[in-house]
Design a protein around this motif. Structure first.
Motif, mmCIF file in Angstrom:
data_model
loop_
_atom_site.group_PDB
_atom_site.id
_atom_site.type_symbol
_atom_site.label_atom_id
_atom_site.label_comp_id
_atom_site.label_asym_id
_atom_site.label_seq_id
_atom_site.Cartn_x
_atom_site.Cartn_y
_atom_site.Cartn_z
ATOM 1 N N THR A 169 0.825 -1.219 0.000
ATOM 2 C CA THR A 169 0.000 0.000 0.000
ATOM 3 C C THR A 169 0.859 1.269 0.000
ATOM 4 N N PHE A 170 2.182 1.129 0.117
ATOM 5 C CA PHE A 170 3.036 2.325 0.215
ATOM 6 C C PHE A 170 4.085 2.413 -0.898
ATOM 7 N N THR A 171 3.857 1.735 -2.001
ATOM 8 C CA THR A 171 4.832 1.808 -3.092
ATOM 9 C C THR A 171 4.753 3.187 -3.760
ATOM 10 N N ILE B 248 -3.444 3.347 12.899
ATOM 11 C CA ILE B 248 -2.012 3.701 13.075
ATOM 12 C C ILE B 248 -1.558 4.634 11.945
ATOM 13 N N PHE B 249 -2.165 4.500 10.762
ATOM 14 C CA PHE B 249 -1.796 5.439 9.695
ATOM 15 C C PHE B 249 -2.141 6.857 10.140
ATOM 16 N N PHE B 250 -3.244 6.965 10.860
ATOM 17 C CA PHE B 250 -3.645 8.276 11.351
ATOM 18 C C PHE B 250 -2.680 8.757 12.448
ATOM 19 N N ALA C 126 0.367 7.653 13.390
ATOM 20 C CA ALA C 126 1.785 7.769 13.039
ATOM 21 C C ALA C 126 2.011 8.864 12.012
ATOM 22 N N GLY C 127 0.999 9.129 11.196
ATOM 23 C CA GLY C 127 1.199 10.112 10.137
ATOM 24 C C GLY C 127 0.836 11.526 10.530
ATOM 25 N N PHE C 128 -0.053 11.672 11.483
ATOM 26 C CA PHE C 128 -0.639 12.969 11.788
ATOM 27 C C PHE C 128 0.365 13.941 12.411
ATOM 28 N N GLU C 129 0.876 13.584 13.570
ATOM 29 C CA GLU C 129 1.738 14.515 14.305
ATOM 30 C C GLU C 129 3.111 14.652 13.631
ATOM 31 N N THR C 130 3.629 13.506 13.122
ATOM 32 C CA THR C 130 4.956 13.540 12.495
ATOM 33 C C THR C 130 4.969 14.481 11.286
ATOM 34 N N SER C 131 3.963 14.321 10.409
ATOM 35 C CA SER C 131 3.959 15.137 9.191
ATOM 36 C C SER C 131 3.684 16.603 9.514
ATOM 37 N N LEU D 81 18.775 9.276 10.513
ATOM 38 C CA LEU D 81 17.789 8.198 10.680
ATOM 39 C C LEU D 81 16.394 8.701 11.065
ATOM 40 N N PRO D 82 15.861 9.730 10.407
ATOM 41 C CA PRO D 82 14.559 10.243 10.857
ATOM 42 C C PRO D 82 13.426 9.241 10.670
ATOM 43 N N PHE D 83 13.602 8.294 9.726
ATOM 44 C CA PHE D 83 12.560 7.289 9.495
ATOM 45 C C PHE D 83 13.030 5.906 9.957
ATOM 46 N N GLY D 84 14.084 5.849 10.764
ATOM 47 C CA GLY D 84 14.670 4.557 11.111
ATOM 48 C C GLY D 84 15.313 3.968 9.869
ATOM 49 N N THR D 85 15.664 2.694 9.940
ATOM 50 C CA THR D 85 16.179 2.014 8.748
ATOM 51 C C THR D 85 16.016 0.512 8.937
ATOM 52 N N ARG E 58 12.291 -2.756 9.626
ATOM 53 C CA ARG E 58 11.205 -2.178 10.432
ATOM 54 C C ARG E 58 11.248 -0.647 10.401
ATOM 55 N N ASN E 59 11.693 -0.097 9.296
ATOM 56 C CA ASN E 59 11.718 1.374 9.191
ATOM 57 C C ASN E 59 10.289 1.899 9.027
ATOM 58 N N CYS E 60 10.166 3.219 8.856
ATOM 59 C CA CYS E 60 8.836 3.819 8.719
ATOM 60 C C CYS E 60 8.216 3.392 7.396
ATOM 61 N N PHE F 65 4.845 8.658 1.956
ATOM 62 C CA PHE F 65 3.634 9.457 2.104
ATOM 63 C C PHE F 65 3.928 10.736 2.899
ATOM 64 N N GLY F 66 4.682 10.580 4.011
ATOM 65 C CA GLY F 66 5.021 11.734 4.857
ATOM 66 C C GLY F 66 5.798 12.781 4.078
ATOM 67 N N ILE F 67 6.745 12.319 3.262
ATOM 68 C CA ILE F 67 7.561 13.266 2.496
ATOM 69 C C ILE F 67 6.724 13.920 1.402
HETATM 70 C C1 HEM Z 1 7.607 13.008 8.356
HETATM 71 C C2 HEM Z 1 6.809 12.038 8.679
HETATM 72 C C3 HEM Z 1 7.200 10.779 9.427
HETATM 73 C C4 HEM Z 1 8.278 10.499 10.213
HETATM 74 C C5 HEM Z 1 9.453 11.416 10.560
HETATM 75 C C6 HEM Z 1 8.139 9.118 10.663
HETATM 76 C C7 HEM Z 1 9.060 8.448 11.467
HETATM 77 C C8 HEM Z 1 8.941 7.122 11.829
HETATM 78 C C9 HEM Z 1 9.921 6.414 12.608
HETATM 79 C C10 HEM Z 1 11.220 6.996 13.151
HETATM 80 C C11 HEM Z 1 9.465 5.139 12.766
HETATM 81 C C12 HEM Z 1 10.181 4.011 13.529
HETATM 82 C C13 HEM Z 1 11.171 3.346 12.591
HETATM 83 C C14 HEM Z 1 12.081 2.339 13.266
HETATM 84 O O1 HEM Z 1 11.798 1.919 14.383
HETATM 85 O O2 HEM Z 1 13.116 1.961 12.632
HETATM 86 C C15 HEM Z 1 8.197 5.031 12.094
HETATM 87 C C16 HEM Z 1 7.441 3.874 12.011
HETATM 88 C C17 HEM Z 1 6.204 3.824 11.419
HETATM 89 N N1 HEM Z 1 5.575 4.837 10.719
HETATM 90 FE FE1 HEM Z 1 6.321 6.693 10.352
HETATM 91 N N2 HEM Z 1 6.984 8.620 10.158
HETATM 92 C C18 HEM Z 1 6.366 9.587 9.393
HETATM 93 C C19 HEM Z 1 5.195 9.474 8.678
HETATM 94 C C20 HEM Z 1 4.395 8.368 8.647
HETATM 95 C C21 HEM Z 1 3.154 8.255 7.907
HETATM 96 C C22 HEM Z 1 2.578 9.349 7.031
HETATM 97 C C23 HEM Z 1 2.649 7.011 8.161
HETATM 98 C C24 HEM Z 1 1.409 6.353 7.640
HETATM 99 C C25 HEM Z 1 0.641 6.811 6.718
HETATM 100 C C26 HEM Z 1 3.578 6.338 9.058
HETATM 101 C C27 HEM Z 1 3.416 5.066 9.544
HETATM 102 C C28 HEM Z 1 4.351 4.382 10.300
HETATM 103 C C29 HEM Z 1 4.163 3.011 10.747
HETATM 104 C C30 HEM Z 1 2.926 2.148 10.501
HETATM 105 C C31 HEM Z 1 5.330 2.656 11.428
HETATM 106 C C32 HEM Z 1 5.632 1.286 12.038
HETATM 107 C C33 HEM Z 1 6.335 0.426 10.981
HETATM 108 C C34 HEM Z 1 6.629 -1.009 11.448
HETATM 109 O O3 HEM Z 1 6.760 -1.236 12.642
HETATM 110 O O4 HEM Z 1 6.709 -1.890 10.584
HETATM 111 N N3 HEM Z 1 4.635 7.189 9.321
HETATM 112 N N4 HEM Z 1 7.888 6.258 11.532
#
Ligand code: HEM
Length: 501
Positions: A134-136, A301-303, A305-310, A436-440, A443-445, A450-452
């Motif tokens: 769903t995120f390609t 979780i999409f809501f 995780a995506g809401f505050e970060t973006s 590493l803002p999105f991890g790597t 199990r990265n983000c 979508f966020g970018i």
């Molecule tokens: C600028 C925006 C965002 C930032 C900085 C961010 C950052 C992160 C980080 C640091 C993690 C943890 C990665 C790790 O542990 O290695 C994460 C996980 C996750 N993020 Fe984001 N995120 C963003 C936007 C989003 C959006 C828009 C969504 C969904 C639409 C999302 C959904 C998730 C989910 C579901 C996980 C868990 C992934 C897993 O455990 O497999 N994130 N995010």
């Protein structure tokens, strides 16, 4: 009386020696650790005088030279902070199978808690496999028009607020934009948060803004004392959130199923996986279907995780751009130039070509990473390469992303906002895993693209249409709110916006 006194003294002495033994854990293992207090461990003042992330940064700065890792105490519980980039790579990628889980609380009694961020082991692996489709980038391109449809509301909102003599509350604007985008792309809902800020979705968005003491205490309690919290049937999701989201997802789901509605959003994609075990029209293996509760937890979780970060990323980028006219102007020139080659439209292809905008966003994510640290649990005893030390099974690991992003060994003058650090030549000079803002790793983000995409579109729209400056009462640098778990300014960030024709 004498016996009672003796018992009390005995109990206190036992507690003292027990704690002293516990708090000597790192000393006994020969691992560097700041002297902990018996009650708060190394968390003294966290949430009151200092943010958790800044506290970790202080520990990191004490030990970063010459140590691959250090110990610290989360209250009385020992944890490891990994500082060496090679060891970080091993944990997040090479030896990932030993560090799959984060140790986040979830329980079957709380259906929305069983989402991708929290679930563990094989369950996580299987769900991640299902959801990756769903995120390609193809799916992002497909969703782009939904996000783009909110650009005109964004411009109208800023224009309507621009005559306000106290300035525009930029976080409020970004949050309203994000609520509309995520509501629509996640659930197919018309939230209208940009037209009316008192919508339900905005109230729900405050869930992550954990300054409410009751929610905050519950959040920490269930995560620290997980088995005890499960025995007490405690939940991590506040009831008002469950009462809002579950019926809302169910109603939308049932309506779409009944009327055969298909929309280019996350809910439709999740519904396809639920029904067919794969995306309907795609050549991919059947990865197994989802239950309704699993679907609801992922939409939720999409809501979250995506809401505050973006919205934080957008807010902090605009704050820096309003302060630094030169960078704002350079970005505007790029936007104008690229857009002129795309019929004046900020299309998906146009934002993909905006490389300086990428640099601005990366530098924002470096300086103000919305998630300041990564968490993993060590699944089996793990010998650390080049150290005479074994990480015990079950040990929680923290990777201090914020501290690494502010380390002067990787980023010269780290507090300065300088997007040039992310030119391709500069990036090549830095070691891998220093950003590493999105991890790597596996199990990265999952929502990174979508966020970018959402941040790029909104920032390009605003900078193309408005010249920004900080309101005279907005300070630089900001004072951050130490109570919140995400990066948030202590006071509203007020800005002026002048409409460009
Ligand atoms: C600028 C925006 C965002 C930032 C900085 C961010 C950052 C992160 C980080 C640091 C993690 C943890 C990665 C790790 O542990 O290695 C994460 C996980 C996750 N993020 Fe984001 N995120 C963003 C936007 C989003 C959006 C828009 C969504 C969904 C639409 C999302 C959904 C998730 C989910 C579901 C996980 C868990 C992934 C897993 O455990 O497999 N994130 N995010």
């Amino acid at each position: 009386m004498g016996l009672t006194l003796l018992l009390i003294i005995g109990a206190l002495s036992f507690a003292f020696f027990y704690l002293r033994r516990k708090m000597n854990y790192w000393k006994d293992h020969g691992i560097p650790c700041l002297t902990p207090s018996y009650i708060f461990g190394n968390l003294d003042g966290v949430g009151q005088k200092i943010h958790f992330t800044t506290n970790l940064q202080n520990i990191y700065e004490n030990f970063k030279n010459g140590n691959k890792l250090c110990g610290f105490f989360f209250l009385q519980s020992p944890r490891i902070m990994v500082m060496d980039l090679e060891l970080i790579k091993n944990i997040l990628i090479k030896d990932f199978n030993n560090f799959i889980d984060r140790g986040v609380f979830h329980t079957d009694e709380d259906p929305l808690s069983n989402h991708l961020f929290a679930i563990e082991g094989e369950k996580w692996r299987s769900l991640r496999h299902k959801l990756s489709a769903t995120f390609t980038s193809g799916k992002m391109r497909m969703m782009y028009p939904i996000i783009e449809s909110f650009s005109s509301d964004l411009v109208n909102l800023i224009e309507s607020l621009s005559s306000n003599k106290d300035g525009i509350d930029v976080k409020n604007v970004c949050t309203r934009f994000t609520a509309d985008v995520i509501g629509s792309c996640g659930f197919g809902l018309e939230c209208n948060a940009m037209r009316d800020e008192n919508t339900e979705m905005m109230r729900m968005g405050k869930f992550f803004d954990i300054t409410d003491t009751k929610i905050r205490l519950n959040f920490f309690f269930v995560n620290i004392f997980q088995s005890f919290a499960k025995k007490l049937n405690m939940k991590i999701t506040p009831q008002f959130i469950t009462d809002f989201f579950l019926p809302m997802i169910k109603e939308t789901f049932e309506y779409r199923e009944k009327n055969d509605v298909n929309r280019n959003d996350f809910l439709s994609l999740l519904m396809q996986i639920k029904k067919y075990g794969k995306l309907k029209d795609e050549e991919m293996e059947n990865v197994g279907t989802l239950t309704f509760n699993e679907l609801a937890a992922q939409a939720f979780i999409f809501f979250v995780a995506g809401f505050e970060t973006s919205s934080t990323t957008m807010t902090m980028a605009l704050y820096e751009l309003a302060y630094r006219y030169d960078i704002q102007e350079k970005l505007r020139i790029e936007i104008e130039e690229v857009v002129s080659r795309h019929d004046g439209i900020i299309s998906y292809d146009a934002i993909s070509e905006m490389t300086y905008l990428d640099q601005v966003i990366n530098e924002t994510l470096r300086l103000y990473s919305p998630i300041g640290q990564l968490f993993r649990i060590c699944a089996a005893d793990y010998e650390v390469d080049g150290m005479n030390f074994t990480i015990d099974k079950g040990m929680p690991i923290i990777i201090p992303v914020h501290a690494i992003h502010h380390d002067s060994r990787y980023y010269y003058d780290p507090e300065l906002f300088n997007p040039d650090r992310f030119s391709s030549e500069e990036v090549k000079k830095r070691p891998h895993y220093s950003f590493l803002p999105f991890g790597t790793g596996p199990r990265n983000c999952i929502g990174e693209r979508f966020g970018i995409m959402q941040s790029k579109l909104s920032i390009a729209t605003i900078i193309k249409n408005f010249r920004l400056s900080l309101h005279e009462e907005t300070r630089y640098p900001l004072l951050m709110d130490c109570k919140n778990i995400v990066v948030t300014a202590f006071q509203p960030i007020m800005m002026n916006a002048e409409r460009l024709m």
